[in-house]
Motif scaffolding. Structure first.
Motif, PDB file in Angstrom:
ATOM      1  N   THR A   1      -2.100 -12.419  -7.751  1.00  0.00           N
ATOM      2  CA  THR A   1      -2.885 -11.816  -6.676  1.00  0.00           C
ATOM      3  C   THR A   1      -3.757 -10.657  -7.164  1.00  0.00           C
ATOM      4  OG1 THR A   1      -2.733 -10.845  -4.456  1.00  0.00           O
ATOM      5  CG2 THR A   1      -1.089 -10.147  -6.044  1.00  0.00           C
ATOM      6  N   ASN A   2      -4.850 -10.441  -6.459  1.00  0.00           N
ATOM      7  CA  ASN A   2      -5.686  -9.255  -6.667  1.00  0.00           C
ATOM      8  C   ASN A   2      -5.403  -8.184  -5.613  1.00  0.00           C
ATOM      9  OD1 ASN A   2      -7.286 -10.191  -8.934  1.00  0.00           O
ATOM     10  ND2 ASN A   2      -8.200 -11.647  -7.493  1.00  0.00           N
ATOM     11  N   LEU A   3      -4.442  -8.450  -4.737  1.00  0.00           N
ATOM     12  CA  LEU A   3      -4.125  -7.534  -3.648  1.00  0.00           C
ATOM     13  C   LEU A   3      -3.584  -6.216  -4.191  1.00  0.00           C
ATOM     14  CD1 LEU A   3      -4.125  -7.647  -0.520  1.00  0.00           C
ATOM     15  CD2 LEU A   3      -1.705  -8.241  -0.664  1.00  0.00           C
ATOM     16  N   ARG A   4      -4.108  -5.098  -3.681  1.00  0.00           N
ATOM     17  CA  ARG A   4      -3.666  -3.780  -4.130  1.00  0.00           C
ATOM     18  C   ARG A   4      -3.298  -2.852  -2.979  1.00  0.00           C
ATOM     19  NH1 ARG A   4      -3.290  -6.603  -7.657  1.00  0.00           N
ATOM     20  NH2 ARG A   4      -4.166  -6.510  -9.755  1.00  0.00           N
ATOM     21  N   ASN A   5      -3.764  -3.112  -1.769  1.00  0.00           N
ATOM     22  CA  ASN A   5      -3.471  -2.261  -0.625  1.00  0.00           C
ATOM     23  C   ASN A   5      -3.078  -3.089   0.593  1.00  0.00           C
ATOM     24  OD1 ASN A   5      -5.709  -0.371  -2.117  1.00  0.00           O
ATOM     25  ND2 ASN A   5      -4.213   0.860  -0.991  1.00  0.00           N
ATOM     26  N   ILE A   6      -2.014  -2.657   1.264  1.00  0.00           N
ATOM     27  CA  ILE A   6      -1.642  -3.202   2.562  1.00  0.00           C
ATOM     28  C   ILE A   6      -1.759  -2.050   3.559  1.00  0.00           C
ATOM     29  CG2 ILE A   6       0.118  -4.340   3.940  1.00  0.00           C
ATOM     30  CD1 ILE A   6       1.332  -5.423   1.375  1.00  0.00           C
ATOM     31  N   VAL A   7      -2.625  -2.203   4.545  1.00  0.00           N
ATOM     32  CA  VAL A   7      -2.959  -1.112   5.451  1.00  0.00           C
ATOM     33  C   VAL A   7      -1.980  -1.068   6.623  1.00  0.00           C
ATOM     34  CG1 VAL A   7      -4.799  -0.176   6.915  1.00  0.00           C
ATOM     35  CG2 VAL A   7      -5.368  -1.252   4.733  1.00  0.00           C
ATOM     36  N   ASP A   8      -1.773   0.119   7.175  1.00  0.00           N
ATOM     37  CA  ASP A   8      -0.867   0.302   8.310  1.00  0.00           C
ATOM     38  C   ASP A   8      -1.179  -0.695   9.429  1.00  0.00           C
ATOM     39  OD1 ASP A   8       0.274   2.391   7.004  1.00  0.00           O
ATOM     40  OD2 ASP A   8      -0.489   3.963   8.316  1.00  0.00           O
ATOM     41  N   GLY A   9      -0.108  -1.210  10.057  1.00  0.00           N
ATOM     42  CA  GLY A   9      -0.274  -2.104  11.192  1.00  0.00           C
ATOM     43  C   GLY A   9      -0.760  -3.485  10.818  1.00  0.00           C
ATOM     44  N   VAL A  10      -0.532  -3.900   9.568  1.00  0.00           N
ATOM     45  CA  VAL A  10      -1.021  -5.203   9.126  1.00  0.00           C
ATOM     46  C   VAL A  10      -0.434  -6.348   9.955  1.00  0.00           C
ATOM     47  CG1 VAL A  10       0.792  -5.444   7.383  1.00  0.00           C
ATOM     48  CG2 VAL A  10      -1.378  -6.658   7.075  1.00  0.00           C
ATOM     49  N   LEU A  11       0.761  -6.141  10.508  1.00  0.00           N
ATOM     50  CA  LEU A  11       1.411  -7.214  11.277  1.00  0.00           C
ATOM     51  C   LEU A  11       1.269  -7.050  12.784  1.00  0.00           C
ATOM     52  CD1 LEU A  11       4.702  -7.624   9.202  1.00  0.00           C
ATOM     53  CD2 LEU A  11       2.467  -8.706   8.871  1.00  0.00           C
ATOM     54  N   ASN A  12       0.444  -6.120  13.224  1.00  0.00           N
ATOM     55  CA  ASN A  12       0.243  -5.931  14.665  1.00  0.00           C
ATOM     56  C   ASN A  12      -0.128  -7.249  15.349  1.00  0.00           C
ATOM     57  OD1 ASN A  12       0.748  -3.238  14.371  1.00  0.00           O
ATOM     58  ND2 ASN A  12      -1.360  -2.553  14.723  1.00  0.00           N
ATOM     59  N   ASP A  13       0.518  -7.517  16.491  1.00  0.00           N
ATOM     60  CA  ASP A  13       0.194  -8.688  17.315  1.00  0.00           C
ATOM     61  C   ASP A  13       0.311 -10.000  16.541  1.00  0.00           C
ATOM     62  OD1 ASP A  13      -0.459  -7.000  19.516  1.00  0.00           O
ATOM     63  OD2 ASP A  13      -2.430  -6.642  18.627  1.00  0.00           O
ATOM     64  N   SER A  14       1.315 -10.074  15.677  1.00  0.00           N
ATOM     65  CA  SER A  14       1.537 -11.317  14.935  1.00  0.00           C
ATOM     66  C   SER A  14       3.029 -11.629  14.895  1.00  0.00           C
ATOM     67  CB  SER A  14       1.003 -11.194  13.504  1.00  0.00           C
ATOM     68  OG  SER A  14       1.936 -10.513  12.677  1.00  0.00           O
ATOM     69  N   PRO A  15       3.391 -12.916  14.679  1.00  0.00           N
ATOM     70  CA  PRO A  15       4.800 -13.298  14.613  1.00  0.00           C
ATOM     71  C   PRO A  15       5.363 -13.286  13.189  1.00  0.00           C
ATOM     72  CG  PRO A  15       3.463 -15.265  14.745  1.00  0.00           C
ATOM     73  CD  PRO A  15       2.503 -14.100  14.779  1.00  0.00           C
ATOM     74  N   VAL A  16       4.636 -12.678  12.239  1.00  0.00           N
ATOM     75  CA  VAL A  16       5.078 -12.692  10.843  1.00  0.00           C
ATOM     76  C   VAL A  16       6.441 -12.027  10.703  1.00  0.00           C
ATOM     77  CG1 VAL A  16       4.623 -11.852   8.505  1.00  0.00           C
ATOM     78  CG2 VAL A  16       2.740 -12.748   9.906  1.00  0.00           C
TER      79      VAL A  16
END
Length: 295
Positions: A214-229
Motif C-alpha cells: 500500500t501507499n496509504l500513510r494517513n487515516i483521518v478521524d471519522g473514517v468509518l462514520n456512517d458505515s458498517p465496517v
C-alpha cells in the motif's frame, strides 16, 4: 548525543489528526491544580519552577492568532512564571519529524537554544546562547506518481491533496454495493495516500483490506462514520528496519468500533501512534507473521 531525525517524514508535513487548539477550553482545572500544587511543593524545598512551551507545528495550529490570548490565560492561572513567548515555539513545519510535537535534528537544536536563552533572561543573565542552529532541512518532495492499474480504484471517489497525492473521500455507486473493499495503490496516475472522513459512508462494506504494498500513510478521524465496517486487515508491516516515512498514521478516533487485524510481529502492537493516540478499535493478531528482511 546522536540523533538521526534529519527530515520531516510526515506525508502532509503535519499530522491532521492531532490539531493544536490554543483555547482555554482545552485546559482542565485538574491540570492547573496539579501544576500549582507541584510548584508549591518545589518552592517549599527552595526550588524555582518555570513554565515553558512544547514545540508546535504551525500547520497543525487551528488558530495561530489565539496564541497570545492563550498565553495570557495560562499566566493568570499558573502560580509559576512563564518564561517563554509561545509564538517562538510555534515553529515551521521544516523543523518537525514524525508528529506535530517531535522535532528533527535542526528543530531539537533550535528549541534547546530558545529554552536556554529563556532561562538566561529569567535569571537576569543577558547572554546569547552559543548553540548553533543549522538551517531547517528542505521538505522532502513527495513521490506521488503511480503508473500501475489498480482495479480497486473504481470503487472510490477522491480528493487531490496539496502534495499531489489522493485521499479517498467516499464510494462510487459500484463501491457502495461491495461488502469487502481493498484500498487501491493509486488512481489517475497518482498514489492513494490517505483515507478521509466518511470514506466508506453509505455503503455495505464490512471488511477493509490494506495490502502489503500500500501507499496509504494517513487515516483521518471519522473514517468509518456512517458505515458498517467492522474489520480492517493491515497486511502492510513496518518495523525498525523500514524507513519511518513509510509508517501508517492512525486517526485519533475511527468514528466507530472496529477490529484491526495485524501480524503477530507487527510494530503496530507497540508503536506509540497506535497505542496511545487512536481510539475506537481493538487489535487482533491473526495474520500470518512476516519476518522482516527474510532472505
Amino acid at each position: 548525543i546522536v540523533w538521526n531525525r534529519p527530515e520531516n517524514v510526515m506525508q502532509l508535513y503535519y499530522d491532521p489528526n492531532t490539531a493544536i487548539d490554543l483555547s482555554p477550553s482545552i485546559v482542565e482545572e485538574a491540570f492547573l491544580r496539579y501544576v500549582n500544587e507541584y510548584v508549591a511543593e518545589c518552592e517549599a524545598k527552595g526550588a524555582t519552577v518555570y513554565f515553558s512551551w512544547c514545540p508546535m507545528n504551525r500547520l497543525a495550529v487551528v488558530d495561530p492568532d489565539a496564541a497570545a490570548d492563550f498565553q495570557n490565560f495560562m499566566k493568570s492561572k499558573l502560580s509559576c512564571e512563564i518564561i517563554s513567548d509561545i509564538s517562538y515555539y510555534i515553529m515551521e513545519e521544516n523543523y518537525f519529524f514524525d508528529t506535530n510535537y517531535h522535532l528533527n535534528d535542526a528543530g531539537v537544536l533550535l528549541r534547546t537554544r530558545l529554552l536556554v536563552e529563556d532561562l538566561f533572561v529569567a535569571n537576569e543573565q543577558f547572554v546569547v546562547s552559543e548553540i548553533e542552529v543549522p538551517a531547517p532541512p528542505a521538505l522532502p518532495m513527495a513521490d506521488v506518481k503511480y503508473f500501475g492499474v489498480d482495479e480497486n480504484a473504481r470503487y472510490f471517489t477522491y480528493e487531490e491533496l496539496a502534495n499531489g497525492a489522493l485521499m479517498i473521500t467516499g464510494l462510487t455507486e459500484e463501491g457502495k454495493a461491495q461488502t469487502a473493499l481493498t484500498v487501491p495503490l493509486g488512481a489517475d496516475y497518482k498514489k492513494v495516500t490517505a483515507l478521509g472522513t466518511g470514506a466508506f459512508a453509505g455503503g455495505a462494506c464490512e471488511t477493509v483490506n490494506i495490502p502489503a504494498d500500500t501507499n496509504l500513510r494517513n487515516i483521518v478521524d471519522g473514517v468509518l462514520n456512517d458505515s458498517p465496517v467492522k474489520d480492517i486487515y493491515i497486511y502492510y508491516v513496518f518495523d525498525d528496519s523500514i524507513d519511518q516515512s513509510s509508517t501508517l498514521k492512525p486517526p485519533s478516533d475511527f468514528g466507530g468500533s472496529v477490529r484491526i487485524h495485524v501480524t503477530r510481529n507487527s510494530i503496530y502492537l507497540t508503536h506509540y501512534d497506535w497505542n496511545d493516540l487512536s481510539g475506537g478499535f481493538e487489535f487482533v493478531s491473526d495474520i500470518e507473521p512476516v519476518i522482516a528482511n527474510e532472505e
